[in-house]
Enzyme design. Structure first.
Site, PDB file in Angstrom:
ATOM      1  N   HIS A 231      15.183  -9.871  -3.879  1.00  0.00           N
ATOM      2  CA  HIS A 231      14.240  -9.903  -2.736  1.00  0.00           C
ATOM      3  C   HIS A 231      14.021  -8.542  -2.130  1.00  0.00           C
ATOM      4  O   HIS A 231      14.873  -7.629  -1.693  1.00  0.00           O
ATOM      5  CB  HIS A 231      14.480 -10.994  -1.845  1.00  0.00           C
ATOM      6  CG  HIS A 231      15.382 -10.681  -0.736  1.00  0.00           C
ATOM      7  ND1 HIS A 231      16.893 -10.948  -1.192  1.00  0.00           N
ATOM      8  CD2 HIS A 231      15.509 -10.098   0.611  1.00  0.00           C
ATOM      9  CE1 HIS A 231      17.745 -10.666   0.006  1.00  0.00           C
ATOM     10  NE2 HIS A 231      17.006 -10.274   0.820  1.00  0.00           N
TER      11      HIS A 231
ATOM     12  N   ASP B 161      -2.317   0.827 -14.621  1.00  0.00           N
ATOM     13  CA  ASP B 161      -3.335   0.948 -15.708  1.00  0.00           C
ATOM     14  C   ASP B 161      -2.820   1.873 -16.555  1.00  0.00           C
ATOM     15  O   ASP B 161      -1.739   2.844 -16.538  1.00  0.00           O
ATOM     16  CB  ASP B 161      -4.614   1.017 -14.652  1.00  0.00           C
ATOM     17  CG  ASP B 161      -4.890   2.412 -14.106  1.00  0.00           C
ATOM     18  OD1 ASP B 161      -4.165   3.299 -14.565  1.00  0.00           O
ATOM     19  OD2 ASP B 161      -5.926   2.567 -13.272  1.00  0.00           O
TER      20      ASP B 161
ATOM     21  N   ASP C  82       7.100 -11.507  -1.042  1.00  0.00           N
ATOM     22  CA  ASP C  82       8.086 -11.491   0.250  1.00  0.00           C
ATOM     23  C   ASP C  82       7.320 -11.852   1.389  1.00  0.00           C
ATOM     24  O   ASP C  82       6.225 -11.514   1.698  1.00  0.00           O
ATOM     25  CB  ASP C  82       8.588  -9.899   0.357  1.00  0.00           C
ATOM     26  CG  ASP C  82       9.920  -9.937   1.360  1.00  0.00           C
ATOM     27  OD1 ASP C  82       9.978 -10.759   2.190  1.00  0.00           O
ATOM     28  OD2 ASP C  82      10.623  -8.808   1.147  1.00  0.00           O
TER      29      ASP C  82
ATOM     30  N   MET D 114      -4.206   0.810  -4.965  1.00  0.00           N
ATOM     31  CA  MET D 114      -4.359   2.207  -4.565  1.00  0.00           C
ATOM     32  C   MET D 114      -6.154   2.243  -4.143  1.00  0.00           C
ATOM     33  O   MET D 114      -6.981   1.570  -4.791  1.00  0.00           O
ATOM     34  CB  MET D 114      -4.587   3.058  -6.236  1.00  0.00           C
ATOM     35  CG  MET D 114      -4.812   4.445  -5.898  1.00  0.00           C
ATOM     36  SD  MET D 114      -4.653   5.426  -7.432  1.00  0.00           S
ATOM     37  CE  MET D 114      -2.866   5.350  -7.846  1.00  0.00           C
TER      38      MET D 114
ATOM     39  N   TYR E  22       1.737   6.808  -5.019  1.00  0.00           N
ATOM     40  CA  TYR E  22       2.829   7.207  -6.270  1.00  0.00           C
ATOM     41  C   TYR E  22       3.963   7.252  -5.469  1.00  0.00           C
ATOM     42  O   TYR E  22       4.938   6.973  -6.034  1.00  0.00           O
ATOM     43  CB  TYR E  22       2.097   8.757  -6.603  1.00  0.00           C
ATOM     44  CG  TYR E  22       1.058   8.572  -7.403  1.00  0.00           C
ATOM     45  CD1 TYR E  22       0.693   7.710  -8.134  1.00  0.00           C
ATOM     46  CD2 TYR E  22       0.187   9.909  -7.490  1.00  0.00           C
ATOM     47  CE1 TYR E  22      -0.473   7.839  -9.000  1.00  0.00           C
ATOM     48  CE2 TYR E  22      -0.921   9.969  -8.322  1.00  0.00           C
ATOM     49  CZ  TYR E  22      -1.233   9.070  -8.850  1.00  0.00           C
ATOM     50  OH  TYR E  22      -2.253   9.129  -9.960  1.00  0.00           O
TER      51      TYR E  22
ATOM     52  N   TYR F  60      -8.523   2.232 -11.147  1.00  0.00           N
ATOM     53  CA  TYR F  60      -7.779   1.464  -9.978  1.00  0.00           C
ATOM     54  C   TYR F  60      -7.194   0.073 -10.298  1.00  0.00           C
ATOM     55  O   TYR F  60      -7.072  -0.693  -9.561  1.00  0.00           O
ATOM     56  CB  TYR F  60      -8.816   1.487  -8.867  1.00  0.00           C
ATOM     57  CG  TYR F  60      -9.193   2.660  -8.506  1.00  0.00           C
ATOM     58  CD1 TYR F  60      -8.118   3.560  -7.842  1.00  0.00           C
ATOM     59  CD2 TYR F  60     -10.421   3.270  -8.717  1.00  0.00           C
ATOM     60  CE1 TYR F  60      -8.718   4.784  -7.272  1.00  0.00           C
ATOM     61  CE2 TYR F  60     -10.638   4.632  -8.758  1.00  0.00           C
ATOM     62  CZ  TYR F  60      -9.775   5.371  -7.879  1.00  0.00           C
ATOM     63  OH  TYR F  60     -10.257   6.931  -7.552  1.00  0.00           O
TER      64      TYR F  60
ATOM     65  N   ASN G 142      -4.132  -0.822 -10.477  1.00  0.00           N
ATOM     66  CA  ASN G 142      -2.778  -0.544 -10.320  1.00  0.00           C
ATOM     67  C   ASN G 142      -2.446  -1.635  -9.025  1.00  0.00           C
ATOM     68  O   ASN G 142      -3.106  -1.526  -8.071  1.00  0.00           O
ATOM     69  CB  ASN G 142      -2.357   0.737  -9.847  1.00  0.00           C
ATOM     70  CG  ASN G 142      -2.987   1.621 -10.746  1.00  0.00           C
ATOM     71  OD1 ASN G 142      -2.606   1.664 -12.108  1.00  0.00           O
ATOM     72  ND2 ASN G 142      -3.878   2.690 -10.834  1.00  0.00           N
TER      73      ASN G 142
END
Length: 148
Positions: free
Chosen positions: A22, A30, A64, A74, A112, A130, A132
């Site tokens: 956890h 992508d 979580d 992003m 990043y 995008y 991601n």
């Protein structure tokens, strides 16, 4: 094949989400994402789009609930208020499979930096820009564990 395991979860990815604790993060990236150069172990998901692999992961991994944010995408460079269609789909998936979570937008380079600290990066062949998302693993409760 195994019963009850999403078929897109190959042995490497199944091992990854099983061994994460956890608070650990996983990046679904992508085709344009610099997966190989950020540091975390990369799991290839060639021929699979980011939405499908995110759905497969969320079918088995809780997010979580202890932290204020557990999912990130992003933001669009030059237009931080824009929400690409794939990100709307990510939000819908997260709400349907994980609960009342918001997928928060994060500036590209900050994204990043977050990815560098992840447990794993799943490199997909998602061609939509995008595509991601970062997911923070939550706790599996005793009643959710299979018992013989």
């Amino acid at each position: 094949m195994l019963k009850g395991i999403h078929p897109l979860l190959g042995p490497d990815l199944l091992h990854a989400i099983r061994t994460m604790g956890h608070g650990d993060d996983i990046v679904i990236a992508d085709a344009n994402f610099p997966s190989s150069f950020l540091g975390p172990k990369v799991i290839r998901a060639d021929g699979v789009d980011a939405v499908s692999i995110t759905e497969a992961i969320l079918a088995h991994m809780p997010l979580d609930t202890i932290v204020p944010e557990a999912a990130w995408r992003m933001e669009v460079v030059g237009d931080p208020a824009a929400v690409p269609e794939i990100c709307v789909t990510f939000q819908d998936l997260v709400q349907r499979l994980a609960g009342d979570f918001t997928v928060h937008a994060v500036e590209r380079f900050a994204f990043y930096e977050m990815a560098k600290k992840a447990a794993y990066i799943v490199a997909t062949t998602e061609f939509r820009l995008y595509g991601n998302i970062i997911l923070k693993k939550g706790v599996v409760h005793p009643h959710e564990v299979y018992r013989v």
